[in-house]
Structure formats: C-alpha cells, structure tokens
Design a protein around this motif. Structure first.
Motif, PDB file in Angstrom:
ATOM      1  N   ALA A   6       0.449   3.934  -2.863  1.00  0.00           N
ATOM      2  CA  ALA A   6      -0.177   5.173  -2.409  1.00  0.00           C
ATOM      3  C   ALA A   6       0.135   6.399  -3.271  1.00  0.00           C
ATOM      4  N   ASP A  44       7.642   8.644   4.283  1.00  0.00           N
ATOM      5  CA  ASP A  44       7.029   7.351   3.957  1.00  0.00           C
ATOM      6  C   ASP A  44       8.021   6.409   3.293  1.00  0.00           C
ATOM      7  N   VAL A  67      -7.243   2.481   2.473  1.00  0.00           N
ATOM      8  CA  VAL A  67      -5.923   2.984   2.877  1.00  0.00           C
ATOM      9  C   VAL A  67      -6.075   4.271   3.665  1.00  0.00           C
ATOM     10  N   ARG A  68      -6.934   5.161   3.171  1.00  0.00           N
ATOM     11  CA  ARG A  68      -7.113   6.441   3.850  1.00  0.00           C
ATOM     12  C   ARG A  68      -7.769   6.246   5.218  1.00  0.00           C
ATOM     13  N   ARG A 120       0.827  -1.209   0.000  1.00  0.00           N
ATOM     14  CA  ARG A 120       0.000   0.000   0.000  1.00  0.00           C
ATOM     15  C   ARG A 120       0.860   1.257   0.000  1.00  0.00           C
ATOM     16  N   ASP A 121       2.007   1.186   0.649  1.00  0.00           N
ATOM     17  CA  ASP A 121       2.936   2.313   0.574  1.00  0.00           C
ATOM     18  C   ASP A 121       3.434   2.512  -0.858  1.00  0.00           C
ATOM     19  N   PHE A 180      -5.258   5.696  -6.097  1.00  0.00           N
ATOM     20  CA  PHE A 180      -6.109   6.567  -5.300  1.00  0.00           C
ATOM     21  C   PHE A 180      -7.499   6.688  -5.899  1.00  0.00           C
ATOM     22  N   ALA A 199      -8.336   2.478  -2.316  1.00  0.00           N
ATOM     23  CA  ALA A 199      -7.648   3.613  -1.699  1.00  0.00           C
ATOM     24  C   ALA A 199      -8.422   4.164  -0.505  1.00  0.00           C
ATOM     25  N   ARG A 238       6.104  12.338   1.727  1.00  0.00           N
ATOM     26  CA  ARG A 238       6.510  11.262   0.823  1.00  0.00           C
ATOM     27  C   ARG A 238       7.911  10.773   1.167  1.00  0.00           C
ATOM     28  N   ARG A 258      -3.200   6.100   6.565  1.00  0.00           N
ATOM     29  CA  ARG A 258      -1.908   6.061   5.914  1.00  0.00           C
ATOM     30  C   ARG A 258      -1.799   7.041   4.762  1.00  0.00           C
ATOM     31  N   GLU A 259      -2.825   7.911   4.598  1.00  0.00           N
ATOM     32  CA  GLU A 259      -2.747   8.826   3.475  1.00  0.00           C
ATOM     33  C   GLU A 259      -2.000  10.105   3.803  1.00  0.00           C
ATOM     34  N   ARG A 282       0.976  11.879   1.726  1.00  0.00           N
ATOM     35  CA  ARG A 282       1.131  11.252   0.431  1.00  0.00           C
ATOM     36  C   ARG A 282       0.441  12.025  -0.677  1.00  0.00           C
TER      37      ARG A 282
END
Length: 304
Positions: free
Chosen positions: A215, A249, A229-230, A211-212, A221, A226, A246, A234-235, A238
C-alpha cells in the motif's frame, strides 16, 4: 489486471521468460540448454473443427543446441482430461513447428503436483507407443525464499516462490523480504509481480499482509489492483503525509504476521507495538515478525 491464481501462475513466465529456464535448471535440475532468445507464440491450438484447444503459455526458445517450445500449463487440481489433451498439445506443436516441445506444469497443490508428474503412457504392456513426462513446479520443489538478499538476487524467482507457496502456511514468511526486493526492479515489473502474488495468495490474512506491504508503494497505487484495495477500505491513513495512519497500519501488520504464523501475542507485546510511534522501529519489528519463533523476538534484547 490479473484475475486469478491460474492466470498469474503461468503469466509470470510471459513477463520474464528466462525465469522458466532458470526454474528448470535450478529447481528441477533439468539440463535445459542456455537460451539465446525467446519468442512468444500463439497459444491457440484450435483446429478447423469447432474444438477449442489452448495452452496457457507458449514460448519458443533458441539455444545453442537447437530450438524448443516451452508449454506452460497452470493446474489447480487433477483433471483426467489433461491426460489426453497434453499429449495432443505436444504432438500438434511438433507437427506445426517441427521442433521439440517441453511441457511444464505449475501448481500450488502438492497432491496435484504428484498427479501431474505421473508419466502419461499410451500402448500396451511392454511396448509404449507414446510417453509424456511433464516437468512440474510446485511447493514441493520451488524453494521458499525468505532471505531478503536471496530475494534481491533473483526477484522473479522470489515472486514464483511466493506464488507457488501462496496457499500454504509458508506464504506469510516470504512477503516481507519480497516486498523489499521488489523495490530493486522497475516500477512496471514490480506492479505486475505484485499483482501476480496478490492473485495467488489463498489465505485472507496473508493477502491482507501483502496489500499492507504494497500500500505505501507508489507503483502499487498506480496499478489497477490498488483500486480494489481502496474499495475494501484499507487506503485510510496510507496516503502520502498521513504519517499517523502509516504507523498504525505498520503496528497492526506486525501483530497480524505473528498471529497468522500461529505465534501467541502477550498483552505486553501487543501494547508495546501498538503504542510505538517510531515508523522505522515498527519496520524493524515487522521484518523480525516474519522469522520470529516467539513474540518477544521482535525486540533486540528479547524482553518486554
């Protein structure tokens, strides 16, 4: 959205039907005829009686040597009932379509693969009235594709590789190369493939690494996955224009890849990675982390 590894393992063949014949020819070494055309068929094998029978994926394929039915079953663990239902599927399909069915089982588990590969025999000693021999795709025979160039040559096969190895120790090493390879296909296919892989990763840290990697990618996205993920928080950092986030991350991801692979990370290596402010350099280190044998291999000269 793909909801489970069971769905992803067979739906990838709906996304790219030709991958199934390539897997049979290249992975299983079965001389299946070269296809001319694929046709998706109704997977419902229910009879008039209230007994529901469904295969996971069913494809009709036209070849120069005739028409075949490709029956794909995703199997998470041994299930004694399949020893009866699989022969039923094949005989029913032959009766309905009057062409030869071929059973392909796909699994992430080596023990399940050995069980599925056992021929199903009906009859008595010395005389078999029926024999069913499933073809099995599993971590034991699907290659672990970790080379970026190889992944780019056949992206669907690289996706299948990540999916079948998704619950094993080889999952993390394939992800960086696959992420790069996905940039070479159209965004719709890339989003679907990314979701398939996400559904099949059994290790929490491997899933987080994936997912990283996905992202920063726009198509990811735009995909419903996505949202998950959010929701997991973890958003942050990014979104476009958040360069600092970024960088952080990518540094964390590099260290997580090493830790997931069981490689000890000395404090000096950790500090050098976490204090680096060059995103391009961190990208290089993240790629090296996939293949490194020790933490110092991140750096070109092997020294800290």
């Amino acid at each position: 959205m793909v909801g489970s590894s069971h769905e992803a393992l067979h739906r990838i063949f709906q996304k790219d039907p030709a991958l199934l014949t390539r897997a049979m020819q290249g992975v299983l070494n079965v001389p299946f005829p070269e296809p001319r055309e694929f046709v998706a068929l109704n997977v419902d094998l229910t009879e008039i009686e209230p007994i529901e029978r469904r295969v996971d994926t069913l494809m009709g394929v036209e070849t120069d040597e005739g028409r075949y039915l490709l029956v794909v079953e995703s199997q998470g663990q041994p299930d004694p009932r399949k020893r009866g239902s699989w022969p039923y599927y094949l005989s029913y399909l032959y009766e309905k379509y009057r062409c030869d069915p071929v059973l392909v089982v796909i699994t992430q588990d080596s023990g399940t693969a050995r069980w599925a590969a056992e021929p199903i025999r009906f009859g008595f000693p010395g005389w078999e009235s029926m024999k069913v021999r499933p073809l099995v795709l599993s971590p034991d025979n699907v290659p672990l594709i970790v080379d970026e160039r190889e992944a780019k040559r056949d992206v669907p096969l690289a996706v299948l590789s990540a999916m079948t190895h998704g619950k094993g120790p080889g999952a993390a090493v394939i992800l960086e190369s696959l992420a790069v390879a996905l940039r070479t296909v159209d965004s719709e296919s890339a989003a679907a493939f990314a979701a398939f892989v996400d559904s099949c990763l059994g290790d929490a840290r491997a899933k987080e690494i994936w997912r990283d990697l996905m992202a920063p990618t726009q198509y990811f996205f735009r995909h419903p996955l996505a949202e998950q993920v959010r929701e997991e928080g973890r958003e942050e950092g990014r979104e476009e224009g958040r360069e600092e986030g970024r960088i952080e991350d990518r540094a964390e991801m590099t260290l997580r890849i090493l830790e997931w692979r069981g490689i000890a990370v000395p404090d000096l290596v950790r500090d050098r990675v976490k204090t680096c402010s060059d995103l391009d350099q961190l990208e290089v280190w993240a790629q090296r982390a996939v293949h490194a044998t020790k933490a110092e291999d991140l750096f070109a000269d092997g020294t800290i």
